[in-house]
Design a protein around this motif. Structure first.
Motif, PDB file in Angstrom:
ATOM      1  N   PRO A  19     119.367  16.681 -10.019  1.00 13.35           N
ATOM      2  CA  PRO A  19     119.482  15.755  -8.890  1.00 13.35           C
ATOM      3  C   PRO A  19     119.920  16.432  -7.595  1.00 13.35           C
ATOM      4  O   PRO A  19     119.454  16.076  -6.510  1.00 13.35           O
ATOM      5  N   GLU A  20     120.817  17.421  -7.695  1.00 13.52           N
ATOM      6  CA  GLU A  20     121.292  18.092  -6.484  1.00 13.52           C
ATOM      7  C   GLU A  20     120.170  18.922  -5.854  1.00 13.52           C
ATOM      8  O   GLU A  20     120.003  18.913  -4.626  1.00 13.52           O
ATOM      9  N   VAL A  21     119.416  19.619  -6.676  1.00 12.42           N
ATOM     10  CA  VAL A  21     118.293  20.416  -6.163  1.00 12.42           C
ATOM     11  C   VAL A  21     117.221  19.498  -5.591  1.00 12.42           C
ATOM     12  O   VAL A  21     116.629  19.783  -4.541  1.00 12.42           O
ATOM     13  N   GLU A  22     116.965  18.398  -6.269  1.00 10.35           N
ATOM     14  CA  GLU A  22     115.971  17.442  -5.781  1.00 10.35           C
ATOM     15  C   GLU A  22     116.393  16.871  -4.431  1.00 10.35           C
ATOM     16  O   GLU A  22     115.572  16.701  -3.526  1.00 10.35           O
ATOM     17  N   SER A  27     115.856  16.666   1.445  1.00 15.33           N
ATOM     18  CA  SER A  27     116.425  16.877   2.783  1.00 15.33           C
ATOM     19  C   SER A  27     115.560  17.836   3.595  1.00 15.33           C
ATOM     20  O   SER A  27     115.338  17.638   4.796  1.00 15.33           O
ATOM     21  N   LEU A  28     115.055  18.897   2.933  1.00 20.58           N
ATOM     22  CA  LEU A  28     114.171  19.848   3.610  1.00 20.58           C
ATOM     23  C   LEU A  28     112.885  19.147   4.037  1.00 20.58           C
ATOM     24  O   LEU A  28     112.404  19.347   5.159  1.00 20.58           O
ATOM     25  N   PHE A  29     112.329  18.316   3.163  1.00 21.62           N
ATOM     26  CA  PHE A  29     111.125  17.562   3.493  1.00 21.62           C
ATOM     27  C   PHE A  29     111.385  16.627   4.668  1.00 21.62           C
ATOM     28  O   PHE A  29     110.518  16.450   5.536  1.00 21.62           O
ATOM     29  N   LEU A  30     112.573  16.035   4.692  1.00 22.30           N
ATOM     30  CA  LEU A  30     112.920  15.125   5.784  1.00 22.30           C
ATOM     31  C   LEU A  30     112.967  15.862   7.119  1.00 22.30           C
ATOM     32  O   LEU A  30     112.465  15.365   8.137  1.00 22.30           O
ATOM     33  N   ASN A  82     111.382   8.473  -2.863  1.00 19.90           N
ATOM     34  CA  ASN A  82     111.487   8.588  -4.318  1.00 19.90           C
ATOM     35  C   ASN A  82     112.555   9.593  -4.734  1.00 19.90           C
ATOM     36  O   ASN A  82     113.276   9.382  -5.712  1.00 19.90           O
ATOM     37  N   SER A  83     112.643  10.706  -3.987  1.00 15.54           N
ATOM     38  CA  SER A  83     113.603  11.750  -4.351  1.00 15.54           C
ATOM     39  C   SER A  83     115.038  11.275  -4.173  1.00 15.54           C
ATOM     40  O   SER A  83     115.890  11.527  -5.036  1.00 15.54           O
TER      41      SER A  83
END
Length: 312
Positions: A19-22, A27-30, A82-83
């Motif tokens: 979950p933390e990596v996801e 956040s990077l995608f955002l 979703n993430s």
């Protein structure tokens, strides 16, 4: 005919089981999405309000930015949502809509890049006839052709994809409804029609790429005859990045669709998908506009006017 019996939905794979990596990936995608959003909105607003940018090149740039906004907004926001919620479920009809919109935007983007290369070809190779050839009617017809070609491709691709019957665990090993992954879920060989549509669209993209290559071959031939070193450097600084983005967009997309789907997602699968879904909308504003002196001047003037407005 679209199969309406498989309406239970699908499960999109997450970036990581941790979950933390996801959350980090989300956040990077955002951040990437906000960068693409900001850059393209700036271009749309600037080319709409600045009268100095009322020319065919900036007219096409504005519509390219509109396409990029749609293109990146089809897949990335849902993936981020979703993430953060740690849920990858997507309904059957949402998957149909996402597949249709993604195909429309992707096909229209390829057509738009082709139209833009033709505009640059006429501007550099036939400067004295540029205003006659690229008049208002030509520009409008070009934009109509872009959207019509995208809609036709979207209808063909979506109808062929969702006419097949899905069975087994409906898990899509991507962060959106990716057609190659959907074909893996087919119960039988009824995906042959979709492969035919895919081959046709790949061929159409290849023809566009050949046309772009032909245009820029003539552009480079003309530019090399420019006596001014500064003039040649300015032309090359615009043309070469454009060709890099076109090559990246087509090569990664074609490879993604033609490579055999793997049984489990790999880092390469996600990387290739990100390259042709997220990177072009981010790079296009920088390459086509933010590196352009006229656009930089227009943006500076817009921000100066905004500061003056805020003072009063």
């Amino acid at each position: 005919m679209i199969n309406l019996t498989s309406n239970s939905g699908f499960l999109l794979m997450s970036f990581s089981i941790n979950p933390e990596v996801e959350g980090l990936y989300a956040s990077l995608f955002l951040v990437l999405y906000l960068v693409a959003l900001t850059g393209n909105i700036l271009i749309i607003v600037t080319t709409s309000v600045d009268h100095n940018l009322y020319s065919p090149m900036y007219f096409f740039l504005k519509h390219l930015s509109c396409l990029d906004l749609c293109y990146v907004s089809v897949t990335v926001p849902r993936s981020i949502f979703n993430s953060f919620l740690h849920s990858g479920s997507i309904s059957f009809w949402e998957c149909i809509l996402q597949c249709f919109a993604f195909t429309v935007c992707g096909s229209a983007e390829m057509a738009m890049l082709t139209v833009m290369s033709y505009d640059r070809y006429v501007a550099i190779c036939f400067p004295l006839h540029y205003e006659i050839i690229m008049d208002v009617h030509t520009c409008v017809y070009g934009i109509l052709a872009v959207w019509i070609s995208g809609l036709i491709a979207g209808v063909m691709h979506t109808a062929a994809t969702f006419s097949i019957h899905f069975c087994g665990p409906k898990v899509i090993h991507q962060f959106f409804c990716d057609v190659p992954q959907l074909l893996k879920l087919s119960c039988s060989n009824d995906y042959i029609s979709e492969l035919g549509v895919t081959a046709f669209l790949v061929l159409a993209s290849f023809v566009c790429f050949i046309f772009i290559g032909f245009s820029y071959t003539n552009i480079f031939s003309t530019v090399l005859r420019i006596p001014s070193v500064e003039g040649r450097a300015k032309a090359f600084s615009t043309c070469l990045p454009h060709l890099c983005v076109v090559t990246l967009f087509i090569s990664t997309g074609v490879f993604e669709f033609l490579k055999p789907p793997s049984d489990s997602p790999t880092v390469l699968d996600f990387l290739l998908t990100v390259l042709y879904t997220v990177v072009p909308p981010i790079l296009n504003p920088m390459i086509y506009s933010l590196r352009n002196e006229a656009m930089k001047t227009a943006l500076r003037n817009a921000f100066k006017k905004r500061k003056i407005f805020l003072v009063f």
